[in-house]
Design a protein around this motif. Structure first.
Motif, PDB file in Angstrom:
ATOM      1  N   ARG A  22       0.925  -1.276  -0.188  1.00 50.99           N
ATOM      2  CA  ARG A  22      -0.160   0.298   0.393  1.00 50.99           C
ATOM      3  C   ARG A  22       0.607   0.728   0.332  1.00 50.99           C
ATOM      4  O   ARG A  22       1.690   1.077   1.073  1.00 50.99           O
ATOM      5  N   THR A  30      -4.430   6.592  -3.336  1.00 49.94           N
ATOM      6  CA  THR A  30      -4.035   5.461  -2.607  1.00 49.94           C
ATOM      7  C   THR A  30      -3.736   4.433  -3.704  1.00 49.94           C
ATOM      8  O   THR A  30      -4.216   4.264  -4.714  1.00 49.94           O
ATOM      9  N   LEU A  32      -2.650   0.102  -4.113  1.00 52.73           N
ATOM     10  CA  LEU A  32      -2.136  -0.505  -4.149  1.00 52.73           C
ATOM     11  C   LEU A  32      -1.370  -1.670  -5.059  1.00 52.73           C
ATOM     12  O   LEU A  32      -2.841  -1.592  -6.523  1.00 52.73           O
ATOM     13  N   THR A 204      -9.140   5.238  -4.373  1.00 54.47           N
ATOM     14  CA  THR A 204      -7.623   4.053  -4.809  1.00 54.47           C
ATOM     15  C   THR A 204      -7.592   3.339  -5.897  1.00 54.47           C
ATOM     16  O   THR A 204      -8.712   2.857  -6.696  1.00 54.47           O
ATOM     17  N   ASP A 396      -6.559  -5.007   4.950  1.00 56.85           N
ATOM     18  CA  ASP A 396      -6.165  -6.214   3.252  1.00 56.85           C
ATOM     19  C   ASP A 396      -5.732  -6.964   2.855  1.00 56.85           C
ATOM     20  O   ASP A 396      -5.706  -7.766   2.057  1.00 56.85           O
TER      21      ASP A 396
END
Length: 456
Positions: A22, A30, A32, A204, A396
């Motif tokens: 992350r 954001t 990932l 995200t 996560d």
């Protein structure tokens, strides 16, 4: 004659759902990322907190039109040029709106990732929203609605939402809008919704695939990193409430040869510690062809090709509250609607006394946990699950831990969770079929007040 020795299966390799790394870009986005060796088609999922509840009054469906319009031209390309650029990359770009968020999905060969990320960034940063394309998308959506109403399963879902949730709740109305609301959508409405809710600070991006040889940091900085916007916080999500008083609604379809069944209520979502047991118990009840409902209604009685029980997460909050739709769905021949419902209710009512068996539990665990590596063979499947976790405000590592908890859940726990998930007296039952032929037999079951509505 000598034959070659028959191949034998080897020992299964250890597997765990991949944990992402992350990070955050300078514009607040954001990120990932998850390296999956061998996955040469990279999947990117962008979650935009633009929930359906944020749609202005009378404009249900504007989030859907906005999502579809993101790929219809930017400040650099018109709609056809944008499509051509995606094709040159070998990429696909899709978007849809749902209760938690708008989701934008990109798939592209790893060798062309940077170029495709640039196109994705353009779509998010500076969509053109040309008037002609908005009008076309609105027209397409209006054309879809009659087809959805003609589909018994879709019609049942529409009626269940209307019955289950308060009339003032956005969840009680069709996700993609009605003819009345969609026809009001124009360029100004789409642009206003975009300006109010689409920004990097609350979004995200999930990137999954074989990232060897890809300078992802540079690629992200030069593409999605150029996207700017306000730093306003997402709109708070209202609580989900529902009335699951046991009752029956028949959506009248004169002459229908089948009856579509949909029974539902709301229950705990993934934040609740009962979720693993609920998943397991629901699967034992109606998750596959060997489940208990299928064994009775399909194998023993021949009423149906299949009946399914499932749990679908609706929406969660950052505080860890939310709800899931718990439902049973299937279709049966019109003339056996009453007997089929009677047997279905018998299964639900006797579940607590009979209990699930250890064999049922073991099969469910094997199907849910044992085949997980196959379910997540593609980068897109991993990215989609990680994006779901983001939208549901889960850690996560949630999915990986869920499989461990499923494997540890016992038969007694799964039985209790299934009983609590589907109490026979707390289910709203929707039947789409010929009311004249099925209403009397349904009333005789005594499963709640029976109401008939027009099938349009």
């Amino acid at each position: 004659m000598d034959f070659h020795p028959q191949p034998q299966g080897g020992l299964p390799k250890p597997w765990a759902f991949p944990a992402p790394d992350r990070g955050r870009l300078g514009n607040g986005l954001t990120v990932l990322r998850c390296h999956r060796p061998g996955q040469q088609v990279v999947a990117v999922e962008v979650s935009l907190p633009a929930p359906l509840d944020a749609e202005p009054d009378g404009l249900d469906g504007v989030a859907t039109i906005m999502a579809r319009a993101l790929s219809e031209g930017t400040d650099k390309y018109d709609a056809e040029e944008f499509a051509d650029e995606l094709e040159r990359c070998g990429a696909s770009l899709d978007a849809y709106a749902d209760h938690p968020a708008v989701r934008v999905s990109l798939e592209v060969p790893a060798s062309r990732l940077t170029k495709a990320l640039g196109l994705l960034a353009d779509a998010l940063r500076a969509p053109a929203f040309p008037e002609s394309e908005i009008e076309r998308l609105v027209g397409n959506r209006l054309d879809e609605i009659p087809h959805e109403l003609a589909n018994p399963a879709r019609r049942a879902a529409k009626e269940l939402a209307k019955e289950l949730y308060p009339a003032a709740s956005r969840m009680s109305r069709p996700r993609q809008g009605t003819e009345e609301t969609v026809s009001r959508i124009d360029v100004a409405a789409v642009r206003a919704f975009y300006d109010a809710h689409v920004r990097p600070a609350t979004a995200t991006a999930v990137v999954v695939g074989d990232l060897d040889g890809v300078d992802l940091d540079t690629a992200l900085a030069e593409t999605l990193g150029t996207w700017t916007g306000s730093t306003a916080q997402p709109r708070p999500a209202p609580p989900i409430t529902a009335d699951d008083t046991g009752r029956v609604v028949i959506v009248d379809r004169p002459g229908a040869v089948q009856t579509q069944l949909l029974l539902g209520r709301i229950g705990p979502d993934r934040h609740d510690r009962v979720w693993p047991a609920q998943v397991l118990g629901t699967y034992c009840l109606g998750g596959t062809l060997t489940s208990r409902l299928d064994r009775v209604l399909r194998e023993e009685k021949g009423y149906t090709y299949g009946v399914r029980a499932f749990g679908q997460v609706l929406r969660s909050t950052p505080e860890g509250t939310g709800a899931a739709l718990l439902a049973v769905s299937g279709s049966v021949a019109t003339d056996v609607t009453g007997p089929a419902l009677a047997d279905l209710w018998q299964v639900l009512r006797t579940l607590a006394a009979d209990g699930l068996t250890d064999d049922e539990r073991d099969v469910a665990v094997q199907n849910l946990v044992g085949v997980a590596p196959l379910r997540y063979e593609t980068a897109a499947a991993v990215a989609d699950t990680l994006a779901d976790q983001v939208e549901q405000h889960l850690p996560d590592e949630f999915q990986g831990e869920l499989y461990a908890r499923l494997a540890q859940t016992g038969t007694v726990e799964a039985t209790a969770a299934a009983v609590n998930a589907f109490p026979a007296d707390r289910l709203v039952t929707i039947l789409v079929g010929d009311a004249d032929q099925i209403a009397d037999s349904v009333r005789e079951l005594g499963i709640g007040e029976v109401k008939v509505v027009a099938g349009g």
